[in-house]
Design a protein around this motif. Sequence first.
Motif, PDB file in Angstrom:
ATOM      1  N   SER A  56      -7.272  29.926  44.301  1.00 31.61           N
ATOM      2  CA  SER A  56      -6.491  30.279  43.414  1.00 31.61           C
ATOM      3  C   SER A  56      -7.088  30.794  42.008  1.00 31.61           C
ATOM      4  O   SER A  56      -6.415  31.703  41.505  1.00 31.61           O
ATOM      5  N   LEU A  57      -8.185  30.395  41.634  1.00 31.67           N
ATOM      6  CA  LEU A  57      -8.944  31.017  40.425  1.00 31.67           C
ATOM      7  C   LEU A  57      -9.315  32.226  40.782  1.00 31.67           C
ATOM      8  O   LEU A  57      -8.864  33.177  39.989  1.00 31.67           O
ATOM      9  N   LEU A  58      -9.542  32.699  42.036  1.00 26.18           N
ATOM     10  CA  LEU A  58      -9.936  34.168  42.289  1.00 26.18           C
ATOM     11  C   LEU A  58      -8.648  34.971  42.295  1.00 26.18           C
ATOM     12  O   LEU A  58      -8.705  36.206  41.667  1.00 26.18           O
ATOM     13  N   LYS A  59      -7.720  34.643  42.964  1.00 23.26           N
ATOM     14  CA  LYS A  59      -6.447  35.315  43.044  1.00 23.26           C
ATOM     15  C   LYS A  59      -5.775  35.699  41.645  1.00 23.26           C
ATOM     16  O   LYS A  59      -5.367  36.603  41.380  1.00 23.26           O
ATOM     17  N   ALA A  60      -6.071  34.557  40.827  1.00 24.80           N
ATOM     18  CA  ALA A  60      -5.334  34.681  39.257  1.00 24.80           C
ATOM     19  C   ALA A  60      -6.382  35.644  38.784  1.00 24.80           C
ATOM     20  O   ALA A  60      -5.697  36.663  38.010  1.00 24.80           O
ATOM     21  N   ALA A  61      -7.683  35.640  39.038  1.00 20.47           N
ATOM     22  CA  ALA A  61      -8.385  36.411  38.057  1.00 20.47           C
ATOM     23  C   ALA A  61      -8.221  37.883  38.361  1.00 20.47           C
ATOM     24  O   ALA A  61      -8.539  38.855  38.010  1.00 20.47           O
ATOM     25  N   LEU A  62      -7.932  37.928  39.813  1.00 20.98           N
ATOM     26  CA  LEU A  62      -7.576  39.435  40.501  1.00 20.98           C
ATOM     27  C   LEU A  62      -6.223  39.994  40.212  1.00 20.98           C
ATOM     28  O   LEU A  62      -6.103  41.138  40.379  1.00 20.98           O
ATOM     29  N   GLY A  63      -5.361  39.006  39.533  1.00 19.12           N
ATOM     30  CA  GLY A  63      -4.026  39.552  39.248  1.00 19.12           C
ATOM     31  C   GLY A  63      -3.135  39.228  40.327  1.00 19.12           C
ATOM     32  O   GLY A  63      -2.079  39.950  40.208  1.00 19.12           O
ATOM     33  N   VAL A  64      -3.462  38.872  41.495  1.00 22.10           N
ATOM     34  CA  VAL A  64      -2.587  38.525  42.844  1.00 22.10           C
ATOM     35  C   VAL A  64      -1.837  37.588  42.432  1.00 22.10           C
ATOM     36  O   VAL A  64      -0.603  37.738  43.187  1.00 22.10           O
ATOM     37  N   THR A  65      -2.209  36.490  42.049  1.00 23.78           N
ATOM     38  CA  THR A  65      -1.176  35.578  41.478  1.00 23.78           C
ATOM     39  C   THR A  65      -1.063  35.429  40.024  1.00 23.78           C
ATOM     40  O   THR A  65      -1.788  35.697  39.220  1.00 23.78           O
ATOM     41  N   ARG A  66       0.070  34.771  39.381  1.00 24.50           N
ATOM     42  CA  ARG A  66       0.309  34.750  37.903  1.00 24.50           C
ATOM     43  C   ARG A  66      -0.522  33.708  37.433  1.00 24.50           C
ATOM     44  O   ARG A  66      -0.861  32.571  38.006  1.00 24.50           O
ATOM     45  N   ARG A  67      -1.007  34.088  36.020  1.00 22.20           N
ATOM     46  CA  ARG A  67      -1.783  33.275  35.471  1.00 22.20           C
ATOM     47  C   ARG A  67      -0.793  32.494  34.394  1.00 22.20           C
ATOM     48  O   ARG A  67      -0.114  33.143  33.730  1.00 22.20           O
ATOM     49  N   LEU A  68      -0.834  31.328  34.370  1.00 22.99           N
ATOM     50  CA  LEU A  68      -0.040  30.851  33.266  1.00 22.99           C
ATOM     51  C   LEU A  68      -0.754  31.009  32.005  1.00 22.99           C
ATOM     52  O   LEU A  68      -0.022  31.125  30.804  1.00 22.99           O
ATOM     53  N   THR A  69      -1.856  30.521  31.845  1.00 21.71           N
ATOM     54  CA  THR A  69      -2.813  31.008  30.450  1.00 21.71           C
ATOM     55  C   THR A  69      -4.065  31.667  31.198  1.00 21.71           C
ATOM     56  O   THR A  69      -4.486  31.405  32.168  1.00 21.71           O
ATOM     57  N   GLY A  70      -4.624  32.375  29.883  1.00 17.22           N
ATOM     58  CA  GLY A  70      -6.049  32.810  30.190  1.00 17.22           C
ATOM     59  C   GLY A  70      -6.205  34.371  29.967  1.00 17.22           C
ATOM     60  O   GLY A  70      -5.109  35.153  30.210  1.00 17.22           O
ATOM     61  N   ASP A  71      -7.251  34.842  30.114  1.00 19.72           N
ATOM     62  CA  ASP A  71      -7.767  36.013  29.809  1.00 19.72           C
ATOM     63  C   ASP A  71      -9.088  36.518  30.612  1.00 19.72           C
ATOM     64  O   ASP A  71      -9.611  35.450  30.935  1.00 19.72           O
ATOM     65  N   VAL A  72      -8.599  37.612  31.505  1.00 16.69           N
ATOM     66  CA  VAL A  72      -9.666  38.132  32.583  1.00 16.69           C
ATOM     67  C   VAL A  72     -10.111  39.504  31.699  1.00 16.69           C
ATOM     68  O   VAL A  72      -9.491  40.407  31.723  1.00 16.69           O
ATOM     69  N   ARG A  73     -11.361  39.579  31.829  1.00 11.63           N
ATOM     70  CA  ARG A  73     -12.233  40.820  31.485  1.00 11.63           C
ATOM     71  C   ARG A  73     -13.089  41.336  32.546  1.00 11.63           C
ATOM     72  O   ARG A  73     -13.841  40.340  33.113  1.00 11.63           O
ATOM     73  N   VAL A  74     -13.087  42.579  32.628  1.00 10.56           N
ATOM     74  CA  VAL A  74     -13.855  43.183  33.449  1.00 10.56           C
ATOM     75  C   VAL A  74     -14.955  44.017  32.886  1.00 10.56           C
ATOM     76  O   VAL A  74     -14.373  45.173  32.314  1.00 10.56           O
TER      77      VAL A  74
END
Length: 267
Positions: A56-74
Amino acid sequence: MNVTGKISDTVAASPLAIQGLTVSYDHRPVVYSVDFVVRPGSMTAIVGPNGAGKSSLLKAALGVTRRLTGDVRVFGRPLEQMTEHIAYVPQRNSVDWDFPATVIDVVTMGLFRQLRWWQLTRRRHTDQAMESLTRVGMEAFAERQIGELSGGQQQRVFLARALVQQAELTILDEPFAGVDAATEKAIVEVLKQLRAEGRTLLCVHHDLSTVRDYFDEVLLLNVRRVAAGPVDRVFSAENLQATYGGRLNPVQLERLVPAALATPGAT
């Protein structure tokens, strides 16, 4: 990142930086407020018990599933602007293996960013796909239907699809699940070659006994982050027991953790 919204040097340099990531299913958090920064050029494992939120962490970080909160930077920029820098190998059980495609077709799909929707693949695209298949030892199966392959062979093909993208960051969700020992060894060797080339690898991993042999860094996760950092410091008895709720017995811990590292690690 800090409260002013400025990007720190660490986040800007990181292939993947996650801050405050929460994922919820049916109003129940499966990942809660996780901060995590991947070191460039590393092989990093995400480790935790079943239901810990690893995939779930990976999929949310990839944008595959919805994040409730949080920020992801590449590399310091929003995920949405940097997807071309990421290759993803999903879990085998999430793939429709009955889809009528040959091995070479599947690998060539990794080149979709190079092609417009109206374009056909050209010789150079096929050559790139074949090079990737050769790298994982699957060139002889190029015209075989993907559904006819064994589980280990299918996993090698999906690794080849990731390789052909030549991404700086490759994310793999349980790449060794359900494969034989020879396939696991072959995949590990390819991943280590990528690391030697300066690429960054992030894997969900379930086999505690191979973490020290395969990976430089580890994130210990059980819904929340328990600890993260170099394996030699973080993969300690205390951190493992905290991650697995005290369910590891002394014999298991003795096999996993040298006596000198049985004290708490980095967090």
